[in-house]
Design an enzyme around this catalytic site. Structure first.
Site, short mmCIF file in Angstrom:
data_model
loop_
_atom_site.label_atom_id
_atom_site.label_comp_id
_atom_site.label_asym_id
_atom_site.label_seq_id
_atom_site.Cartn_x
_atom_site.Cartn_y
_atom_site.Cartn_z
N SER A 135 -5.79 6.41 8.97
CA SER A 135 -6.08 7.83 8.75
C SER A 135 -5.96 8.22 7.28
O SER A 135 -6.65 9.13 6.82
CB SER A 135 -5.14 8.69 9.59
OG SER A 135 -3.78 8.43 9.26
N TYR A 155 14.35 -1.65 7.54
CA TYR A 155 13.04 -1.98 6.96
C TYR A 155 12.98 -3.45 6.55
O TYR A 155 12.00 -4.15 6.85
CB TYR A 155 12.76 -1.08 5.77
CG TYR A 155 11.35 -1.19 5.25
CD1 TYR A 155 10.28 -0.69 5.97
CD2 TYR A 155 11.09 -1.80 4.02
CE1 TYR A 155 8.97 -0.80 5.49
CE2 TYR A 155 9.80 -1.90 3.53
CZ TYR A 155 8.74 -1.40 4.27
OH TYR A 155 7.46 -1.52 3.79
#
Length: 243
Positions: free
Chosen positions: A14, A154
């Site tokens: 997107s 992460y």
């Protein structure tokens, strides 16, 4: 280099690197299957890609959710004979020490960055295996090579992704699929609520997108297994000096 042909699936398409990669692939003639969680921005990316004369089909999908990925696959891949490749780009980052990180934050990072890659591959790998020039690009990170304080979840997700890539490479070697791990340092994008322009010394969306395009256009027998990418004005890894 040859121009593109065939469909490429791009996740997280997107905006940011996903949208940039899609546009560069469209510029080179690749048709596209674009996945993202946000429909409005995804539709804009698809429209910009179609301006290059290629097909760009879309599906709203949360890659961390197996059912969502299966539904997206059924909607956007079911009539394709093959896929030229896939760009595994969707991901999130939540910073925090081990003691600070909440269990739901840990799960969110793992389910998007690691489970999402697994679910995406399960959905598209059979189609890539049918193509004689299959290419997979995994968006890795220097956090998958170095342990950074305050990035427990992460780093763990990106280190796990490295192992996933290497196992996938061994399993798909007989199909001739090439797999590239783009191990990147900082990118000037929307990551972690930032805006393009907030980190001007870092790699730009356009620079990363052009590298993705290059990977798809190298000669058929060439496999770029890992590319470590960093701006010459920034660092790679935890080093304080430029390197």
């Amino acid at each position: 280099m040859e121009e593109g042909e065939g469909y490429v699936l791009v996740t997280g398409a997107s905006r940011g690197v996903g949208a940039g990669a899609a546009l560069e692939l469209a510029r080179s003639g690749f048709d596209l299957v674009l996945w993202a969680r946000t429909g409005g921005e995804l539709a804009k990316t698809a429209e910009r890609c179609r301006a290059f004369g290629v097909d760009a089909r879309t599906a709203i999908v949360d890659v961390s959710n197996e059912a969502s990925v299966n539904e997206a696959g059924a909607a956007s891949l079911v009539d394709l004979d093959s896929l030229r490749g896939c760009v595994v780009n969707a991901g999130i980052g939540i910073w925090g020490t081990v003691t600070e990180t909440k269990p739901d934050e840990w799960r969110a990072v793992m389910s998007t960055n690691l489970d999402g890659a697994f679910y995406t591959m399960k959905a598209c790998l059979p189609l890539i295996e049918r193509h004689d020039r299959g290419q997979i690009v995994i968006m890795g990170s220097d956090s998958g090579r170095f342990g950074f304080a305050g990035r427990a979840a992460y780093c763990a997700s990106k280190w796990g992704l490295n192992g996933f890539v290497e196992s996938l490479r061994r399993e798909t070697r007989s199909s001739g699929i090439r797999i590239t791990n783009l191990t990147m340092s900082r990118v000037d994008t929307f990551f972690r609520t930032k805006q393009p322009g907030d980190r001007p010394s870092s790699l730009s969306i356009q620079e990363i997108s052009e590298v993705v395009r290059l990977v798809f256009l190298v000669p058929a027998r060439v496999e770029m297994r890992e590319l470590q990418l960093s701006s010459i004005n920034d660092t790679f890894g935890p080093y304080p000096e430029q390197n």
